[in-house]
Design a protein around this motif. Structure first.
Motif, short mmCIF file in Angstrom:
data_model
loop_
_atom_site.label_atom_id
_atom_site.label_comp_id
_atom_site.label_asym_id
_atom_site.label_seq_id
_atom_site.Cartn_x
_atom_site.Cartn_y
_atom_site.Cartn_z
N THR A 1 16.40 5.20 2.50
CA THR A 1 16.03 5.64 3.84
C THR A 1 14.89 6.65 3.79
O THR A 1 13.89 6.54 4.50
N GLN A 2 15.05 7.65 2.94
CA GLN A 2 14.03 8.70 2.87
C GLN A 2 12.73 8.18 2.26
O GLN A 2 11.64 8.55 2.72
N TYR A 3 12.82 7.32 1.27
CA TYR A 3 11.61 6.74 0.68
C TYR A 3 10.84 5.95 1.74
O TYR A 3 9.62 6.05 1.84
N GLN A 4 11.56 5.19 2.54
CA GLN A 4 10.88 4.38 3.54
C GLN A 4 10.24 5.26 4.62
O GLN A 4 9.18 4.92 5.14
N ARG A 5 10.83 6.39 4.93
CA ARG A 5 10.18 7.30 5.88
C ARG A 5 8.87 7.82 5.31
O ARG A 5 7.87 7.90 6.02
N LEU A 6 8.87 8.18 4.03
CA LEU A 6 7.63 8.61 3.38
C LEU A 6 6.60 7.48 3.40
O LEU A 6 5.42 7.70 3.69
N THR A 7 7.06 6.29 3.10
CA THR A 7 6.18 5.12 3.03
C THR A 7 5.59 4.78 4.39
O THR A 7 4.40 4.46 4.50
N HIS A 8 6.39 4.88 5.43
CA HIS A 8 5.89 4.53 6.76
C HIS A 8 4.80 5.51 7.20
O HIS A 8 3.84 5.12 7.88
#
Length: 167
Positions: A105-112
């Motif tokens: 979840t947190q990685y995808q927030r960074l990625t987005h």
């Protein structure tokens, strides 16, 4: 820095994105160390390699435009990094699989955040006629999207189910 025109905004955004990438690397490394899933840990390592490659591209583009890529501090990414540490690393999880789901979840927030940044600077580059920049930034954007999609497959392919099974 005064932003007088689109070129000024372009250069400012390149530096901001460079800062965002630099900040995200440390927390991605930390999440990779605590991830239980080997597949997730390996994907985070690959993600960091992609971030590093993106930073190389951003630095190269900045250098071509006689600007220092390190001249900004991205406060948006600073907040996302703090949230990632708080919610994926420092939280006391009763289940490692649930922590892996939080890491994704947190990685995808960074990625987005990075996807938005790369999309904007790519568009500015193309509008300004910096076609070589635009092509390189498109490649970074594509690689970042691919990393995001890979994380989704990891989540849907087992991490989320393992978190449900661990309840």
């Amino acid at each position: 820095m005064a932003i007088k025109n689109l070129n000024d905004l372009y250069l400012h955004q390149l530096k901001d994105l460079y800062s965002a990438c630099k900040q995200s690397m440390a927390v991605v490394t930390e999440m990779g160390r605590v991830a239980k899933s080997r597949e997730l840990s390996e994907a985070l390592i690959a993600g960091n390699q992609g971030i590093a490659r993106g930073m190389e591209v951003l630095a190269s583009i900045c250098n071509r435009h006689d600007t220092d890529p390190t001249g900004e501090h991205c406060r948006g990414m600073e907040g996302l990094v703090n949230e990632a540490r708080k919610h994926a690393i420092e939280t006391d999880f009763g289940d490692e699989d649930t922590q892996d789901a939080a890491i994704i979840t947190q990685y995808q927030r960074l990625t987005h955040y990075a996807i938005a940044g790369y999309g904007c600077v790519r568009t500015f580059a193309n509008r300004l006629g910096h076609n070589d920049d635009g092509a390189e930034l498109q490649e970074c954007l594509d690689n970042t999207r691919n990393g995001d999609e890979h994380m989704t497959r990891i989540a849907e392919g087992g991490v989320n189910q393992a978190a449900v099974d661990g309840q």
